[in-house]
Design an enzyme around this catalytic site. Sequence first.
Site, mmCIF file in Angstrom:
data_model
loop_
_atom_site.group_PDB
_atom_site.id
_atom_site.type_symbol
_atom_site.label_atom_id
_atom_site.label_comp_id
_atom_site.label_asym_id
_atom_site.label_seq_id
_atom_site.Cartn_x
_atom_site.Cartn_y
_atom_site.Cartn_z
ATOM 1 N N ASP A 234 23.265 -72.344 -15.275
ATOM 2 C CA ASP A 234 22.671 -71.042 -15.600
ATOM 3 C C ASP A 234 23.435 -70.448 -16.777
ATOM 4 O OD1 ASP A 234 21.445 -68.400 -15.371
ATOM 5 O OD2 ASP A 234 20.780 -69.061 -13.401
ATOM 6 N N HIS A 257 22.455 -71.926 -19.912
ATOM 7 C CA HIS A 257 21.430 -71.004 -20.398
ATOM 8 C C HIS A 257 21.929 -70.051 -21.476
ATOM 9 C CE1 HIS A 257 18.840 -71.526 -16.486
ATOM 10 N NE2 HIS A 257 19.197 -72.666 -17.037
#
Length: 412
Positions: A234, A257
């Site tokens: 993430d 991310h």
Amino acid sequence: MAENYRKTITRIAAATYFWTDTMEITLIFVLLGLAYVVGEAKPIINVMDYGAVGDGRHDDTQGFLRAWGVACSDFRVPTVVIPPRRTFLLSQIEFEGPCKSSIHVQVSGNIVAPNKLWTSEFTTWISFRNINDLTIDGSGLIDGQGSIWWNCKNKKRCVNVPYAFGISGCNNFHMNGLTIINSPGKHLTVFMSSWVQIKGLKIIAPADSPNTDGIYIQESEHVEVSDTVIRSGDDCIAIGTGSLDVNITRISCGLGHGISIGSLGWQNSNAKVEGVHISYSNFSQTTNGMRIKTWQGGSGFAKGISFEHIKLASVRNPIIIDQFYCPTKNCRNSTSAVKLSDVRFADVRGTSSSEVAINLACSESVPCSNVVLESISIVLDKVAHRNQITSYCLSVHGSKIGKVIPDVPCLK
Ligand SMILES: *[C@@H]1O[C@H](CO)[C@@H](O)[C@H](O)[C@H]1NC(C)=O
Ligand SMILES: *[C@@H]1O[C@H](CO)[C@@H](O)[C@H](O)[C@H]1NC(C)=O
Ligand SMILES: *[C@@H]1O[C@H](CO)[C@@H](O)[C@H](O)[C@H]1NC(C)=O
């Protein structure tokens, strides 16, 4: 040790008959003070002396808590030692303050979480709470044993998975050198803390592990994160509401991310973010690079945000402001939004793996103001070579300085 010093002092005192009483007493006090500082400062508290075993099977939680209790009530600046070449199995553990003095925790050994699903609540595996002047360093490894949780989450049987490591209510916190891997959820969380310095960490989890953010900062002021490598499933770093004066520098991010401000304004909440500076950082094969994400319906502000001296390698959305953030895809548009202003992207170079390299989607009712792009050069990487690189703007006010590639026509 102090006993010996005291005897010596008594002998010296007995021999110095020509001194006045006052001089003698003063000398004794000074030497006693010195003996105290030299002989007893900085006690070492080794978890092995408090019942920890370190064989990776025996649960060492109680041993660690006993060592912490002793350290926390010692006013002589103690060091808690977690020795090398051992693996300590810890259940959920909370190190609580306030303590009598500053504390140094030296993590040389490894720490592992139980390899089972041990909670169904949103919680933190290892947390430090309400402690001032805490330093945690060493070359140790902290392993959250996350794979069993990711499986459970992917099968939709687990919802709330624990974070690996968190501090809250800590002022003057320093962390240096550790490696944190495979957290069930976020790896390192910083809540309600101030004057936080995190450097030289490695945070690593597989790219497909769900919601395993590297570092999450919320409700915290004066935070510095530097010289850290983050690869996870993430955000490398996410900065939530209540973050003020946050500097992030020399981060190597990817896979993952990217670095995000937000998400902000969830469920009509009020956001407040000010003074966040990210610099000298690299993104490699991340789904986003520099992102600000807010939900429709929020309020408050995020301002004074900059990303400077950034290198990109095959990043899907290198620069993205998304005020329509809605991972669940069932959100309604609203007339209220978190106000974004004074946002700067400067000296950004590298490659994008998608055509829209700069995507500025601001709230239609609360436009972004003073968004500045300066010296940007983003080209398509080989994977996406066929098409034109481009940009997108909605409801943005601001300016360009120097060359900006791809061009962003909405900025003057
Ligand atoms: C962040 O950087 C700014 C600008 O260099 C500086 O004024 C501020 O003190 C820094 N804050 C922290 C917490 O390092
Ligand atoms: C970023 O990449 C450059 C080379 O492109 C390298 O010199 C620099 O050390 C890297 N920085 C980090 C923080 O990894
Ligand atoms: C919300 O507004 C944006 C921008 O105008 C639009 O692209 C999007 O489709 C809208 N979403 C909904 C659910 O109406």
